[in-house]
Design a protein around this motif. Structure first.
Motif, PDB file in Angstrom:
ATOM      1  N   ASP A  34       0.726  -1.196  -0.020  1.00 30.74           N
ATOM      2  CA  ASP A  34       0.092   0.006   0.093  1.00 30.74           C
ATOM      3  C   ASP A  34       0.898   1.082  -0.093  1.00 30.74           C
ATOM      4  O   ASP A  34       1.958   1.241   0.495  1.00 30.74           O
ATOM      5  CB  ASP A  34      -0.820   0.026   1.106  1.00 30.74           C
ATOM      6  N   LEU A  35       0.408   2.129  -0.842  1.00 29.87           N
ATOM      7  CA  LEU A  35       1.154   3.586  -0.682  1.00 29.87           C
ATOM      8  C   LEU A  35       0.184   4.484   0.127  1.00 29.87           C
ATOM      9  O   LEU A  35      -0.836   4.638  -0.118  1.00 29.87           O
ATOM     10  CB  LEU A  35       1.121   4.162  -2.195  1.00 29.87           C
ATOM     11  N   ASP A  36       0.822   5.010   1.276  1.00 21.54           N
ATOM     12  CA  ASP A  36       0.099   6.191   1.920  1.00 21.54           C
ATOM     13  C   ASP A  36       0.638   7.623   1.234  1.00 21.54           C
ATOM     14  O   ASP A  36       1.812   7.923   1.469  1.00 21.54           O
ATOM     15  CB  ASP A  36       0.605   6.056   3.543  1.00 21.54           C
ATOM     16  N   ILE A  37      -0.442   8.355   1.115  1.00 19.28           N
ATOM     17  CA  ILE A  37      -0.055   9.684   0.214  1.00 19.28           C
ATOM     18  C   ILE A  37      -0.321  10.611   1.656  1.00 19.28           C
ATOM     19  O   ILE A  37      -1.420  10.360   2.372  1.00 19.28           O
ATOM     20  CB  ILE A  37      -1.025   9.780  -0.812  1.00 19.28           C
ATOM     21  N   SER A  38       0.466  11.472   2.070  1.00 18.30           N
ATOM     22  CA  SER A  38       0.256  12.620   2.613  1.00 18.30           C
ATOM     23  C   SER A  38       0.275  14.162   2.282  1.00 18.30           C
ATOM     24  O   SER A  38       1.096  14.050   1.212  1.00 18.30           O
ATOM     25  CB  SER A  38       1.006  12.382   3.978  1.00 18.30           C
ATOM     26  N   CYS A  39       0.029  15.065   2.912  1.00 20.19           N
ATOM     27  CA  CYS A  39       0.367  16.283   2.543  1.00 20.19           C
ATOM     28  C   CYS A  39       0.558  17.093   3.907  1.00 20.19           C
ATOM     29  O   CYS A  39       0.003  16.929   5.004  1.00 20.19           O
ATOM     30  CB  CYS A  39      -0.832  17.063   1.982  1.00 20.19           C
ATOM     31  N   PHE A  40       1.853  17.803   3.957  1.00 23.81           N
ATOM     32  CA  PHE A  40       2.384  18.822   5.217  1.00 23.81           C
ATOM     33  C   PHE A  40       1.821  20.205   4.974  1.00 23.81           C
ATOM     34  O   PHE A  40       2.539  20.688   4.012  1.00 23.81           O
ATOM     35  CB  PHE A  40       3.736  18.253   5.435  1.00 23.81           C
ATOM     36  N   LEU A  41       1.184  20.538   5.661  1.00 23.74           N
ATOM     37  CA  LEU A  41       0.983  22.071   5.558  1.00 23.74           C
ATOM     38  C   LEU A  41       1.984  22.690   6.733  1.00 23.74           C
ATOM     39  O   LEU A  41       1.699  22.886   7.673  1.00 23.74           O
ATOM     40  CB  LEU A  41      -0.592  22.430   5.962  1.00 23.74           C
TER      41      LEU A  41
END
Length: 369
Positions: A34-41
């Motif tokens: 599985d690929l976990d996609i994330s975004c850091f603001l």
């Protein structure tokens, strides 16, 4: 009308169109896990203001809903971003990353790309030089003059999601779920109108809630019924706002009022759960004040019980406690789940419910926020 497509190479950037909202789409054709996609603001220092500004599968939006992550398909994840909201915030960059959650490396991932989709144009960055790492910073949206630019990065990162999150300022706590000693509660009272010239009645919030419970029990002719009462509280990442607003504490107090009226000894058994679970200290109406804050004050992306949802694991422990460790053939057990949804293991949950239905004195109820 044909869309204009801007294709970036690694390290290149381009100005973004002046749209109110854009979609940032991450897609691939194959991965070994599985690929976990994330975004850091992140702020100007490259760090998030708090853990609530790390957007990922179990915390799909920030406190102001500037950006929202949607699970479009098994190999497609979409962030919907409001650019005006982002412009009015203190956020300086949106950093998009991917982590491999399982065996293998990113070098085995095929056709990974990230696309910024607006009304009239797309910005495409295909990540071709994947490495042996398990994490990757794909791209970023950053402030430029009075608007934004998009840059393709494609830089591998040593370690998994944990060091990647730490690098962007997310507080990573100890993975262990430690035994918790809850300090004594301070009970606040309210004064009810005096029924006589010399009498005064002090009522806690639980006393007032108990009165409501009693009315309901009388209505249904259940005032003489007794039961063991337990509550199981969702502590996954998506519950953060409900913890910070005090909603979880208020819901807990309502269940405690039920226990105070129905439980044979007035004790409420408590669990918190995420990826793992924690049997919290039992509680009575004498030490309820700020119980959630003193026991498990907020979801933790790392450490604690984890930020995911694993209902079967905590369900199995609840069943074990009331049917194996403390069995009874006299009193029923009333178990209340509080969750905001996000249930994925439906088959395992169904199996546990079917199996536990053989226990005549065990009843579970789920309440979604």
């Amino acid at each position: 009308m044909t869309k204009n497509i801007v294709t970036l190479v690694q390290g290149a950037n381009t100005a973004m169109t002046n749209d109110a909202s854009v979609d940032i789409v991450v897609e691939w054709s194959y991965s070994p896990a599985d690929l976990d996609i994330s975004c850091f603001l992140v702020q100007a220092d490259g760090k998030v203001q708090s853990d609530e500004y790390m957007i990922f599968y179990n915390q799909p939006t920030d406190p102001f809903s500037m950006i929202t992550l949607q699970d479009t398909a098994p190999t497609i994840k979409t962030f919907s971003l409001s650019l005006p909201s982002l412009q009015q915030s203190t956020i300086q960059k949106c950093v998009f990353a991917v982590t491999l959650d399982g065996p293998g490396t990113l070098k085995e991932v095929q056709n990974l790309k990230i696309t910024v989709k607006s009304m009239n144009s797309d910005i495409l960055f295909s990540i071709r030089q994947l490495s042996e790492e398990t994490s990757l910073v794909m791209a970023e949206i950053y402030r430029y003059k009075d608007w934004f630019k998009f840059r393709g990065i494609g830089q591998g990162f040593n370690g998994g999601l944990k060091p990647l999150a730490e690098a962007h300022g997310v507080v990573v706590e100890d993975e262990a779920v430690a035994a918790i000693e809850v300090p004594p509660a301070k009970i606040e009272t309210v004064t009810a109108p005096s029924p006589g010239p010399s009498s005064k009645v002090n009522l806690t919030k639980i006393d007032l809630l108990k009165k409501k419970v009693t009315v309901s029990l009388e209505k249904h002719k259940l005032t003489t019924e007794k039961a063991r009462v337990a509550v199981v509280i969702d502590a996954s990442g998506s519950m953060s706002m409900l913890y910070s607003k005090g909603t979880v504490q208020r819901a807990f107090e309502k269940v405690l009022a039920i226990a105070a009226c129905m439980d044979d000894d007035g004790v409420l058994d408590v669990w918190f759960f995420g990826d793992k679970f924690m049997r919290a200290p039992s509680v009575t109406e004498n030490d309820y004040e700020d119980y959630v804050k003193r026991t498990y004050p907020k979801p933790r992306i790392f450490g604690g019980v984890g930020a995911g949802n694993n209902e079967p694991r905590v369900m199995a422990d609840v069943i074990r406690k009331f049917t194996v460790e403390e069995p009874t053939k006299v009193l029923p057990t009333y178990v209340i789940f509080f969750s905001d949804g996000g249930v994925y293991a439906e088959n395992k949950i169904s199996d546990l419910l079917i199996e536990s239905s053989k226990e005549k004195y065990l009843l579970a109820v789920c309440r979604n926020w």
